[in-house]
Motif scaffolding. Structure first.
Motif, mmCIF file in Angstrom:
data_model
loop_
_atom_site.group_PDB
_atom_site.id
_atom_site.type_symbol
_atom_site.label_atom_id
_atom_site.label_comp_id
_atom_site.label_asym_id
_atom_site.label_seq_id
_atom_site.Cartn_x
_atom_site.Cartn_y
_atom_site.Cartn_z
ATOM 1 N N SER A 40 0.812 -1.221 0.000
ATOM 2 C CA SER A 40 0.000 0.000 0.000
ATOM 3 C C SER A 40 0.841 1.266 0.000
ATOM 4 N N ASN A 178 -7.325 0.720 -4.726
ATOM 5 C CA ASN A 178 -7.684 -0.362 -3.811
ATOM 6 C C ASN A 178 -8.190 0.244 -2.500
ATOM 7 N N HIS A 180 -8.869 -0.998 0.313
ATOM 8 C CA HIS A 180 -8.154 -1.524 1.482
ATOM 9 C C HIS A 180 -6.842 -0.774 1.692
ATOM 10 N N SER A 181 -6.163 -0.454 0.584
ATOM 11 C CA SER A 181 -4.910 0.305 0.681
ATOM 12 C C SER A 181 -5.173 1.688 1.252
ATOM 13 N N TYR A 208 -9.263 -6.266 10.951
ATOM 14 C CA TYR A 208 -8.063 -6.982 10.505
ATOM 15 C C TYR A 208 -7.285 -7.535 11.700
ATOM 16 N N GLU A 275 -0.712 -6.061 6.039
ATOM 17 C CA GLU A 275 -1.044 -6.779 4.791
ATOM 18 C C GLU A 275 -0.008 -7.862 4.524
ATOM 19 N N GLU A 282 -5.179 -11.286 -3.966
ATOM 20 C CA GLU A 282 -6.639 -11.446 -3.987
ATOM 21 C C GLU A 282 -7.347 -10.095 -4.144
ATOM 22 N N GLU A 283 -6.865 -9.094 -3.419
ATOM 23 C CA GLU A 283 -7.480 -7.767 -3.484
ATOM 24 C C GLU A 283 -7.360 -7.166 -4.884
ATOM 25 N N ASN A 286 -9.894 -8.571 -7.181
ATOM 26 C CA ASN A 286 -11.211 -7.973 -6.921
ATOM 27 C C ASN A 286 -11.321 -6.557 -7.464
#
Length: 314
Positions: A40, A178, A180-181, A208, A275, A282-283, A286
């Motif tokens: 990230s 992303n 999540h990042s 997490y 992470e 996987e992310e 997606n």
């Protein structure tokens, strides 16, 4: 509030152009990453600037990251051609100085010709780049601070050891795709706290941590062995233990969020990596699927508008 960060001040746009112009004259790129979020904190713009140039990936703040995860990340990063990775903490001067040894290994021809190795150091805001520069230079040549985006302009520094270092402002890319990042960048302090909703970041983080580091949460916040099931229940339990109470015994979730995020950032929760390489794979799949769906929807809307226009024209 959106969980997609779009944070690209004017000085960052200017820096991007300057870096693109300077890169052809650089022998080795030094990219400083946050060891807690190696993916990230990687700037995809650097890949586009880099071309075939060798890169030293410096995983800074290794003292705050999970050592096992750091080893996995170093192996993962070095799978890429022309990349060497090293984990350091700026508290250890000898570790920082190893960066120049790697630069020499990646550009041996420059030394053989008796020429200085021209390096450029890059990294996102608040990753510790300026402290690394000052350590390598042996003097205060770069402004340091715990706020993102302290460095505002480029400078060239002769390290007096056969290496020239070009410093660059910390730049984020225009949009963090992303989500999540985005949360991880916010959790570790790479972006200003106003860039994302504080409580959203804390809920993402605690979810997490519940999966990856439950033992740390239990120990730090004196939780019962049976972990609360939801992120809200967990944040309430943390708030209750820390006395984050409002009138009527309600939990002040914002205050609890601040405690969690600050204790993650300063290492009170222990050595944590946010992470893992397989998670990122996987992310990214997606994100690519979502981008494709969005593209299809846009094409569909465009086609509908075109048909409507043609009907109205008759």
């Amino acid at each position: 509030m959106s969980n997609t960060i779009q944070w690209f001040p004017g000085h960052m746009h200017k820096a991007r152009k300057e870096i693109e112009e300077a890169i052809p004259k650089v022998d080795v790129i030094i990219e400083v990453l946050d060891a807690r979020i190696p993916f990230s904190s990687e700037n995809p713009l650097i890949s586009s600037f880099r071309g075939e140039k060798p890169v030293v990936k410096v995983l800074n703040k290794r003292d705050l990251a999970d050592p096992e995860m750091t080893e996995l990340w170093i192996a993962h990063l070095e799978k890429e051609q022309g990349v060497k990775a090293i984990a350091i903490t700026t508290e250890n001067i000898s570790e920082v100085q190893k960066i120049t040894d790697l630069c020499r290994k990646l550009a041996p021809n420059r030394e053989e010709m008796g020429k200085n190795i021209r390096t450029m150091i890059m990294g996102i805001p608040n990753v510790g780049k300026s402290t690394i520069i000052n350590t390598l230079a042996g003097r205060a040549v770069a402004v340091t601070g715990n706020q993102p985006a302290v460095t505002r302009q480029q400078q060239r520094i002769n390290l007096q050891n056969g290496i020239i270092l070009s410093d660059t402002p910390g730049i984020l890319w225009p949009k963090v795709e992303n989500p999540h990042s985005g949360f991880r960048l916010a959790a570790t302090g790479a972006v200003k706290d106003t860039a994302m909703d504080y409580m959203d970041v804390a809920f993402f983080t605690v979810e997490y941590l519940k999966e990856a580091y439950a033992d740390r949460l239990i120990a730090r916040y004196d939780l019962d062995e049976e972990m609360p099931e939801t992120d809200i229940e967990l944040m309430e339990a943390i708030g209750r233990k820390r006395g984050c109470l409002r009138s009527g015994g309600r939990i002040d979730l914002h205050k609890a969020s601040e405690i969690l995020i600050n204790e993650l950032r300063n290492g009170t929760l222990g050595q944590i990596t946010m992470e893992r390489p397989e998670m990122i794979t996987e992310e990214l799949v997606n994100v690519a699927i979502e981008a494709e769906l969005k593209k299809e929807q846009q094409i569909k809307k465009k086609e509908e508008r075109r048909k409507r226009y043609l009907r109205n024209k008759r």
